[in-house]
Design an enzyme around this catalytic site. Structure first.
Site, PDB file in Angstrom:
ATOM      1  CG  HIS A 158      -1.735  -1.178   1.456  1.00 30.89           C
ATOM      2  ND1 HIS A 158      -2.879  -1.406   0.740  1.00 30.89           N
ATOM      3  CD2 HIS A 158      -1.617  -2.223   2.317  1.00 30.89           C
ATOM      4  CE1 HIS A 158      -3.439  -2.538   1.152  1.00 30.89           C
ATOM      5  NE2 HIS A 158      -2.691  -3.057   2.101  1.00 30.89           N
TER       6      HIS A 158
HETATM    7  C1  BDR Z   1      -3.079   0.757   5.262  1.00 34.52           C
HETATM    8  O1  BDR Z   1      -3.303   0.264   6.578  1.00 34.52           O
HETATM    9  C2  BDR Z   1      -2.105  -0.235   7.120  1.00 34.52           C
HETATM   10  O2  BDR Z   1      -2.314  -1.541   7.559  1.00 34.52           O
HETATM   11  C3  BDR Z   1      -1.050  -0.159   6.051  1.00 34.52           C
HETATM   12  O3  BDR Z   1       0.183   0.241   6.605  1.00 34.52           O
HETATM   13  C4  BDR Z   1      -1.593   0.876   5.095  1.00 34.52           C
HETATM   14  O4  BDR Z   1      -1.186   2.167   5.449  1.00 34.52           O
HETATM   15  C5  BDR Z   1      -3.772  -0.153   4.257  1.00 34.52           C
HETATM   16  O5  BDR Z   1      -5.135  -0.185   4.510  1.00 34.52           O
END
Ligand code: BDR
Ligand code: CA
Length: 327
Positions: free
Chosen positions: A257
């Site tokens: 992400h």
């Molecule tokens: C986001 O949530 C966190 O778990 C990850 O680091 C990312 O920023 C994805 O939904």
């Protein structure tokens, strides 16, 4: 550090690296985003890292940010601890994804560098007031608590922000922590609401983009071949991080992400999206934290974000691997 760029008059001029503050809750994928910035010093100057509670509590995210700096030999970076909990709600964390420490996977030494004195929110305010207007970009990789608090405490900084590039939200893909909400927005929807209403130019990297960026075996193998300590530690982090998503989605690797935020600064042409209105659901129990994107322009609500939907996944991983190799 500077890079030469071709000017309109045909001469070679010097381009200043883009000044950013990274607001983060590391997290293995946050670590990858920070490493991407550290691997790109000609284009990006990290003014500071601010931590927030999210994936794991603040004590861990503040520890983890310093571990990443040390792993990359960047003990010159100032790390400021920020909000311990969301603006209004109780903290929700995600150890089920990231492990107890948030950086589970490799064996990592405890950090030796100290946190910078002062609160992250004050650092954000002072930096935006101190740097020339329109020169500082906020890169947010976690819940938007610190930014919401800074905007509320010092609204004069809002017009001084060059751009806010965030990982958060989801629309066509739905949510990942509830059927409707993505984690970063869900944890602090009130802060997200402040940010989306602020008028700051926003670029949003939602799950619609990040779910196309899978840590496939061949990609992770190329990362491992770099062979340096930071690259190997990152591979071990990703191997831990992806197990949850592989089980959940039955996919070939987990979605990466947060590095989308930094990749956008380096190569915006990798991404495709459009200007939309985005509103945050803060009331409904069922859909709280949902990013309601008017993708089809069915309202006349004002555009307040560039919402990305597509990405050149191979180009993204090429960039990541190339820059990790420079650390
Ligand atoms: C986001 O949530 C966190 O778990 C990850 O680091 C990312 O920023 C994805 O939904
Ligand atoms: Ca994150």
């Amino acid at each position: 550090m500077h890079r030469y760029v071709r000017q309109e008059d045909g001469t070679n001029g010097m381009a200043e690296p883009r000044k950013i503050i990274i607001d983060t809750d590391p997290g293995q994928d946050d670590a990858a985003a920070i490493m991407l910035a550290f691997g790109s010093p000609e284009e990006i100057s990290v003014l500071g890292i601010t931590t927030v509670a999210g994936n794991v509590p603040l004590s861990y995210t503040s520890r983890n940010a310093r571990i990443i700096c040390e792993l990359c030999g960047r003990t010159d970076i100032k790390v400021f601890a920020g909000a311990e909990k969301p603006m209004v709600r109780k903290l929700v964390t995600a150890e089920h994804v990231h492990g107890k420490t948030g950086l589970d996977g490799p064996e990592l030494d405890e950090p030796t560098m100290a946190l910078a004195p002062g609160h992250a929110v004050d650092f954000i305010i002072e930096t935006l007031r101190g740097e020339p207007e329109g020169t500082v970009t906020l890169c947010t990789l976690g819940p938007l608590t610190n930014i919401g608090m800074a905007f509320q405490k010092a609204p004069d900084i809002i017009p001084r922000v060059r751009e806010l590039v965030m990982m958060g939200g989801g629309f066509f893909e739905g949510g990942n922590i509830t059927p409707a909400a993505e984690f970063n927005i869900y944890v602090d929807p009130e802060a997200a609401d402040i940010v989306f209403r602020s008028g700051v130019p926003i670029v949003m990297m939602p799950l619609d983009v990040t779910h196309k960026l899978l840590t496939r075996k061949d990609r992770v193998k190329r990362m491992a071949e770099i062979g340096t300590r930071p690259a190997i530690a990152m591979v071990e982090m990703l191997e831990f991080f992806e197990r949850f998503d592989i089980e959940k989605y039955g996919s070939d690797g987990g979605p990466l992400h947060d590095p989308t935020v930094v990749a956008y600064l380096l190569k915006p042409e990798l991404f495709k999206g459009r200007d939309c209105n985005v509103e945050i659901e803060v009331k409904s129990e069922l859909t709280v934290g949902m990013t309601v994107v008017d993708w089809w322009q069915v309202t006349d609500r004002k555009h307040n974000a560039k919402v990305m939907r597509d990405v050149d996944a191979d180009g993204f991983f090429d960039l990541l691997i190339e820059r990790f190799a420079r650390i």
